[in-house]
Design a protein around this motif. Structure first.
Motif, PDB file in Angstrom:
ATOM      1  N   GLY A  81       0.762  -0.687  -0.074  1.00  0.00           N
ATOM      2  CA  GLY A  81      -0.492   0.233  -0.197  1.00  0.00           C
ATOM      3  C   GLY A  81       0.483   1.564   0.257  1.00  0.00           C
ATOM      4  O   GLY A  81       1.935   1.780   0.685  1.00  0.00           O
ATOM      5  N   PRO A  82       0.489   2.487  -0.369  1.00  0.00           N
ATOM      6  CA  PRO A  82       1.313   4.263  -0.576  1.00  0.00           C
ATOM      7  C   PRO A  82       1.826   4.562   0.112  1.00  0.00           C
ATOM      8  O   PRO A  82       0.583   3.829   1.384  1.00  0.00           O
ATOM      9  N   THR A  83       2.223   5.264   0.645  1.00  0.00           N
ATOM     10  CA  THR A  83       2.360   6.406   2.400  1.00  0.00           C
ATOM     11  C   THR A  83       1.458   7.034   1.929  1.00  0.00           C
ATOM     12  O   THR A  83       0.469   7.482   0.403  1.00  0.00           O
ATOM     13  N   ALA A  84       1.469   7.974   2.877  1.00  0.00           N
ATOM     14  CA  ALA A  84       0.492   9.698   2.029  1.00  0.00           C
ATOM     15  C   ALA A  84       1.095  10.197   1.934  1.00  0.00           C
ATOM     16  O   ALA A  84      -0.148  10.423   0.742  1.00  0.00           O
ATOM     17  N   LEU A  87       0.339   8.870  -1.565  1.00  0.00           N
ATOM     18  CA  LEU A  87      -1.491   8.970  -2.025  1.00  0.00           C
ATOM     19  C   LEU A  87      -1.485  10.260  -2.715  1.00  0.00           C
ATOM     20  O   LEU A  87      -1.905  10.852  -3.923  1.00  0.00           O
ATOM     21  N   ARG A  88      -0.865  11.149  -1.667  1.00  0.00           N
ATOM     22  CA  ARG A  88      -1.345  12.427  -2.493  1.00  0.00           C
ATOM     23  C   ARG A  88      -0.636  13.293  -3.395  1.00  0.00           C
ATOM     24  O   ARG A  88      -1.007  13.630  -4.347  1.00  0.00           O
ATOM     25  N   LEU A  89       0.389  12.553  -3.637  1.00  0.00           N
ATOM     26  CA  LEU A  89       1.914  12.983  -5.106  1.00  0.00           C
ATOM     27  C   LEU A  89       0.771  11.965  -6.367  1.00  0.00           C
ATOM     28  O   LEU A  89       0.635  12.889  -7.150  1.00  0.00           O
ATOM     29  N   GLN A  90      -0.089  11.265  -6.170  1.00  0.00           N
ATOM     30  CA  GLN A  90      -0.357  10.151  -7.110  1.00  0.00           C
ATOM     31  C   GLN A  90      -1.529  10.231  -7.442  1.00  0.00           C
ATOM     32  O   GLN A  90      -2.662   9.912  -8.254  1.00  0.00           O
ATOM     33  N   GLY A  91      -2.630  10.724  -6.525  1.00  0.00           N
ATOM     34  CA  GLY A  91      -3.944  10.792  -6.679  1.00  0.00           C
ATOM     35  C   GLY A  91      -4.302   9.918  -6.963  1.00  0.00           C
ATOM     36  O   GLY A  91      -4.011   8.556  -6.439  1.00  0.00           O
ATOM     37  N   GLY A  92      -6.334   9.647  -6.895  1.00  0.00           N
ATOM     38  CA  GLY A  92      -6.823   8.325  -7.003  1.00  0.00           C
ATOM     39  C   GLY A  92      -6.557   6.948  -7.659  1.00  0.00           C
ATOM     40  O   GLY A  92      -7.080   6.019  -7.426  1.00  0.00           O
ATOM     41  N   HIS A  93      -5.396   7.487  -8.195  1.00  0.00           N
ATOM     42  CA  HIS A  93      -5.561   5.987  -9.480  1.00  0.00           C
ATOM     43  C   HIS A  93      -4.384   5.246  -8.913  1.00  0.00           C
ATOM     44  O   HIS A  93      -3.925   4.529  -9.842  1.00  0.00           O
ATOM     45  N   GLN A  94      -4.148   5.728  -7.468  1.00  0.00           N
ATOM     46  CA  GLN A  94      -2.276   5.013  -7.567  1.00  0.00           C
ATOM     47  C   GLN A  94      -2.983   3.697  -7.077  1.00  0.00           C
ATOM     48  O   GLN A  94      -3.978   3.836  -6.554  1.00  0.00           O
ATOM     49  N   LEU A  95      -1.928   3.036  -7.106  1.00  0.00           N
ATOM     50  CA  LEU A  95      -2.473   1.097  -6.779  1.00  0.00           C
ATOM     51  C   LEU A  95      -2.505   0.842  -4.923  1.00  0.00           C
ATOM     52  O   LEU A  95      -1.809   2.085  -4.315  1.00  0.00           O
ATOM     53  N   ARG A  96      -3.573   0.684  -4.634  1.00  0.00           N
ATOM     54  CA  ARG A  96      -3.912   0.348  -3.448  1.00  0.00           C
ATOM     55  C   ARG A  96      -3.159  -1.155  -2.862  1.00  0.00           C
ATOM     56  O   ARG A  96      -2.256  -1.825  -3.760  1.00  0.00           O
ATOM     57  N   ALA A  97      -3.510  -1.455  -1.426  1.00  0.00           N
ATOM     58  CA  ALA A  97      -2.633  -2.301  -1.023  1.00  0.00           C
ATOM     59  C   ALA A  97      -3.393  -3.511  -1.434  1.00  0.00           C
ATOM     60  O   ALA A  97      -4.322  -3.896  -1.969  1.00  0.00           O
ATOM     61  N   GLU A  98      -2.400  -4.721  -1.244  1.00  0.00           N
ATOM     62  CA  GLU A  98      -3.033  -6.120  -3.077  1.00  0.00           C
ATOM     63  C   GLU A  98      -2.836  -7.179  -1.685  1.00  0.00           C
ATOM     64  O   GLU A  98      -2.552  -6.872  -0.841  1.00  0.00           O
ATOM     65  N   THR A  99      -3.567  -7.521  -2.098  1.00  0.00           N
ATOM     66  CA  THR A  99      -3.865  -9.241  -1.351  1.00  0.00           C
ATOM     67  C   THR A  99      -3.485 -10.509  -2.456  1.00  0.00           C
ATOM     68  O   THR A  99      -3.992 -10.399  -3.698  1.00  0.00           O
ATOM     69  N   ASN A 100      -3.274 -11.388  -2.243  1.00  0.00           N
ATOM     70  CA  ASN A 100      -2.792 -12.594  -2.629  1.00  0.00           C
ATOM     71  C   ASN A 100      -2.360 -12.757  -4.763  1.00  0.00           C
ATOM     72  O   ASN A 100      -3.120 -12.772  -5.347  1.00  0.00           O
ATOM     73  N   GLY A 101      -1.121 -11.935  -4.846  1.00  0.00           N
ATOM     74  CA  GLY A 101      -0.278 -11.728  -5.600  1.00  0.00           C
ATOM     75  C   GLY A 101      -0.278 -10.249  -5.911  1.00  0.00           C
ATOM     76  O   GLY A 101      -0.485  -9.256  -5.610  1.00  0.00           O
TER      77      GLY A 101
END
Length: 457
Positions: A81-84, A87-101
Motif C-alpha cells: 500500500g502507498p504511503t500518505a 497517495l497525495r502525490l499520485q492521487g486517486g489512481h494510485q495502486l492500493r494495498a493488495e492481497t494474493n499476488g
C-alpha cells in the motif's frame, strides 16, 4: 509431538496454497470473476522478462474494456500500500494495498486500428521446465499507474521524418530510409523523445546528459544496424538489392544515400502502432520498389521490449513481381569495422569489437571516441530455414537468405550492446545473452486458456 508437527506443516501448506489460489484484492477492488491462463516454459533455462502474447481469439470472452482487465501474477509479493505522501502525490489512481499476488504491467493492443484490441501482452519470469497460472480479473479497476519501459514515435529529426523505438538499454531509429541506426545508453533510461524534440546530435547527446549515451552504429551506404534486402540472382549469391538503392535509369536525381523523388523511386511511410508501457511497435511501409529486375512492396514491424536489449521484426511482402526466378528475401547488418567477435551458428550471427565513435561529417578537429566493445546480433527463427551469406558490397554485411518464408513473410530479432552500458558490456556476456535469447526466440512461452473462475463457486 509428531501430530502437532504434521498439523503445522499442513497449515503452512494451506497458507501457501491460499496465497497462490486465493482471490486477489486491491483496496476496494474485490472482483468475483477471473480467467485463468497457464503459461509453460519448455526450456531447461531460467527466463526473465519473457514476452507473453495472448490473442483475443484465445479468450473465452472478447467484449472486454481495457479498464475491466487486471492481470495478476499470484506468485509475486503483494504491494503493501502507498504511503500518505505517495497517495497525495499520485492521487486517486494510485495502486492500493493488495492481497494474493501482484498486478503486472500489461497492454491490450489494437494492432489493426479498428478500435478493438487484438492482443494482450505482458512479461513474466519463469523457472526452467515450469508452468505458471496467470489470472485475469474482471471488473472496473481504475487504479495503477503504468511506468513506461519502452517508447516509439515518429519525429522530425534533422529536417526529415524518422521513426524511433527503444528500450531502456538500446534504441533504434531509421535515418537512411530503411537501414537502422543504433544508440545505446549508459544507464537504463528512455530518451529518444529528447533526441527528436530537441534535435540533438546523436554522437554528442551525452553532452546534454551523460546517461543518454551515444549513437554506436556506423551506417552510411551499408545495412547499418539492420536492413531488408532481396537476393535476386542465384548465380551471384552475394549480390543484393536494397530498397534505397535503385537503378540510375529509374531516378530523376543523381544517386545518393537517399532515394530519389517520392513518385519515381521507392517511398516509405511510418506509423506508430503501439507506444508502451512494456512493448512499443513501429510499422514501416515500403512502396514502389523497382529493383530493375522486379517490383516489390512490403510492410515491416519493429517491436521493442521492456528490460531487453533486443527488438524483433516481422516483414510481410505485399507485392512480389520478380522478373527472375528463385528470388529470396533477406536481412542483414553491417560487419563491425574492427571485428574481434564473430559467431555464426544456424540462424544466428554476431559481430563485435572496439568501435570509434564520431560524427561522420568531420566538421572539426574533435577526436574519435573509442569504446572497447560494440556488439550486434541477428537471429532468424529456424522455421524460416535461414542461410548465412556475407555480402562484400555496401561496406561488408552479415546477412541471411530466407529459404522458407510463411505467406511471404518472416521474423527476426536484432540485439545490440556496448562496453559502457550496465548489461552485456563485454563480448562474453553479450554472447551468453545472444545464445540464451536464441533459445527463447525459437521456443516462445506457450499460453493456454484453462478456465473461468467465479467466486460464488
Amino acid at each position: 509431538m509428531m501430530k502437532y508437527l504434521i498439523l503445522i506443516l499442513l497449515l503452512s501448506f494451506e497458507e501457501l496454497s491460499a496465497q497462490k489460489d486465493g482471490w486477489y484484492t486491491q483496496g476496494s477492488f474485490k472482483p468475483d470473476e477471473r480467467i485463468e491462463f497457464v503459461i509453460t516454459n519448455n526450456l531447461d533455462v531460467q527466463r526473465e522478462h519473457c514476452p507473453v502474447t495472448i490473442t483475443r481469439e484465445q479468450f473465452p470472452m472478447i467484449d472486454l474494456h481495457e479498464m475491466w482487465v487486471t492481470i495478476v501474477d499470484p506468485e509475486l509479493p503483494s504491494f503493501e500500500g502507498p504511503t500518505a505522501e505517495l497517495l497525495r502525490l499520485q492521487g486517486g489512481h494510485q495502486l492500493r494495498a493488495e492481497t494474493n499476488g501482484h498486478a503486472i504491467y500489461h497492454q491490450l493492443d489494437d494492432l489493426d486500428k479498428d478500435g478493438i484490441w487484438d492482443e494482450l501482452f505482458f512479461q513474466v519470469d519463469m523457472p526452467p521446465n515450469s508452468t505458471k497460472s496467470i489470472f485475469i480479473y474482471l471488473g472496473e479497476n481504475i487504479r495503477g499507474w503504468n511506468k513506461h519501459y519502452t517508447h516509439a514515435n515518429i519525429g522530425s529529426y534533422c529536417r526529415h521524418q524518422m521513426p524511433f523505438w527503444e528500450s531502456e538499454n538500446i534504441g533504434w531509429k531509421i535515418w537512411f530510409a530503411n537501414s537502422i541506426d543504433v544508440y545505446a545508453k549508459r544507464k537504463p533510461v528512455l530518451m529518444s523523445n529528447q533526441l527528436y524534440m530537441e534535435n540533438y546530435d546523436g554522437y554528442a547527446v551525452s553532452a546534454h546528459n551523460h546517461d543518454w549515451g551515444s549513437d554506436i552504429q556506423s551506417v552510411a551506404n551499408s545495412f547499418g544496424g539492420g536492413a531488408a534486402c532481396l537476393f535476386e540472382f542465384p548465380d551471384h549469391p552475394d549480390s543484393v538489392s536494397m530498397p534505397r538503392y535503385t537503378p540510375k535509369k529509374l531516378q530523376t536525381v543523381p544517386k545518393s544515400y537517399w532515394n530519389a523523388g517520392q513518385v519515381s523511386d521507392t517511398r516509405f511511410a511510418y506509423e506508430v502502432v503501439v507506444n508502451g508501457p512494456v512493448r512499443s511497435i513501429i510499422k514501416i511501409k515500403a512502396f514502389n520498389w523497382d529493383t530493375g529486375n522486379g517490383f516489390y512492396e512490403y510492410e515491416q514491424f519493429y517491436t521493442a521490449y521492456a528490460k531487453q536489449s533486443y527488438c524483433t521484426s516481422k516483414i510481410v511482402y505485399k507485392t512480389i513481381l520478380p522478373n527472375t526466378p528463385d528470388v529470396r528475401m533477406g536481412y542483414g547488418f553491417r560487419k563491425k569495422k574492427e571485428e574481434e567477435l564473430f559467431v555464426q551458428e544456424g540462424g544466428m550471427v554476431v559481430s563485435g569489437g572496439p568501435e570509434s565513435i564520431k560524427d561522420p561529417e568531420n566538421i572539426d578537429d574533435r577526436k574519435e571516441y573509442v569504446v572497447d566493445f560494440v556488439g550486434t546480433g541477428l537471429i532468424v527463427r529456424d522455421e524460416y530455414q535461414p542461410e548465412y551469406q556475407f555480402v562484400e558490397d555496401y561496406k561488408g554485411n552479415h546477412t541471411f537468405r530466407i529459404k522458407s518464408p510463411t505467406n511471404n513473410s518472416f521474423e527476426l530479432l536484432l540485439a545490440s550492446a556496448w562496453s559502457e552500458g550496465v548489461v552485456y558490456n563485454n563480448k562474453e556476456d553479450f554472447m551468453k545473452y545472444m545464445e540464451k535469447t536464441r533459445l527463447e526466440y525459437n521456443n516462445p512461452l506457450q499460453a493456454r486458456f484453462n478456465k473461468i473462475h467465479k467466486k460464488s463457486n
